[in-house]
Design an enzyme around this catalytic site. Structure first.
Site, PDB file in Angstrom:
ATOM      1  N   LYS A  70      25.776  80.049  18.513  1.00 43.25           N
ATOM      2  CA  LYS A  70      24.769  79.865  17.057  1.00 43.25           C
ATOM      3  C   LYS A  70      25.349  80.744  16.033  1.00 43.25           C
ATOM      4  CE  LYS A  70      20.523  77.499  19.006  1.00 43.25           C
ATOM      5  NZ  LYS A  70      19.420  77.493  19.005  1.00 43.25           N
ATOM      6  N   LEU A  71      25.220  80.870  14.701  1.00 38.92           N
ATOM      7  CA  LEU A  71      25.208  81.399  13.823  1.00 38.92           C
ATOM      8  C   LEU A  71      24.504  82.276  13.400  1.00 38.92           C
ATOM      9  CD1 LEU A  71      27.108  82.164  11.972  1.00 38.92           C
ATOM     10  CD2 LEU A  71      26.907  80.999  10.124  1.00 38.92           C
ATOM     11  N   ASN A  84      31.056  90.824  17.478  1.00 37.70           N
ATOM     12  CA  ASN A  84      31.581  89.684  18.131  1.00 37.70           C
ATOM     13  C   ASN A  84      33.049  88.866  18.289  1.00 37.70           C
ATOM     14  OD1 ASN A  84      31.010  86.741  19.260  1.00 37.70           O
ATOM     15  ND2 ASN A  84      31.764  86.165  17.588  1.00 37.70           N
ATOM     16  N   HIS A  86      36.276  87.117  20.106  1.00 39.26           N
ATOM     17  CA  HIS A  86      36.480  85.378  19.691  1.00 39.26           C
ATOM     18  C   HIS A  86      37.785  85.802  20.711  1.00 39.26           C
ATOM     19  CE1 HIS A  86      37.445  81.954  17.726  1.00 39.26           C
ATOM     20  NE2 HIS A  86      38.582  81.891  17.739  1.00 39.26           N
TER      21      HIS A  86
END
Length: 179
Positions: A70-71, A84, A86
């Site tokens: 979720k953002l 974060n 990725h």
């Protein structure tokens, strides 16, 4: 999470994990409990006030996202202190809906010869924010999303502890301008 816990325990990252938060019950919650880490499941929409309450309640200095899909609303005073990771080389192959296997499928479909992972400062846009560091690996002929994911994951295991250490050493003063 387990990798970061190990890096902290070994002294490679000068930190401790104050709480593990998840958007739903998952294997990561079970692993955290096995490590005697506090776990909070944040189902539903995560609003800024609830997120700030969680951070304050557990006396958190730095948020390290790993698989939270979720953002996350970054509260005032927390800009530059939410990281974060990725599984691609941002800014390519990022954005809403590009996570997990989807990322590796997109990388393979594009024909690029290199992939990797990116640790970045999270902001109000998916997979955006200043890049802390990237690690690279080749895309090999015959790769599948699974084989590429495994090679990228090896890079993630090195990248995240290194990035967390860098951000802590810099006093959480990571630029919020896009790198």
């Amino acid at each position: 999470m387990v990798n970061l816990h190990r890096a902290c325990a070994e002294g490679r990252v000068p930190a401790t994990i104050g709480v593990v938060a998840a958007s739903r019950e998952c294997p990561g919650c079970d692993r955290a409990r096995e490590l005697a880490l506090p776990v909070e499941v944040l189902s539903g929409v995560l609003d800024e006030a609830s997120f700030l309450r969680l951070l304050t309640q557990h006396d958190i200095d730095l948020v390290v996202l790993a698989g939270f899909l979720k953002l996350v609303p970054v509260p005032p005073g927390w800009v530059g202190r939410v990281l974060n990771i990725h599984p691609a080389l941002l800014p390519a192959f990022g954005g809403k809906g590009l996570y997990g296997k989807r990322v590796h499928e997109a990388v393979l479909a594009s024909g690029v010869r290199e992939s990797g992972c990116t640790v970045h400062v999270a902001d109000a846009i998916y997979d955006h924010g200043p890049i802390v560091l990237q690690r690279r690996c080749p895309v090999l002929p015959g790769d599948t999303p699974e084989t590429l994911a495994a090679r990228v994951f090896e890079q993630e295991l090195e990248a995240y502890p290194e990035a967390v250490r860098l951000v802590i050493e810099r006093g959480f003063a990571w630029s919020t301008d896009r790198a």
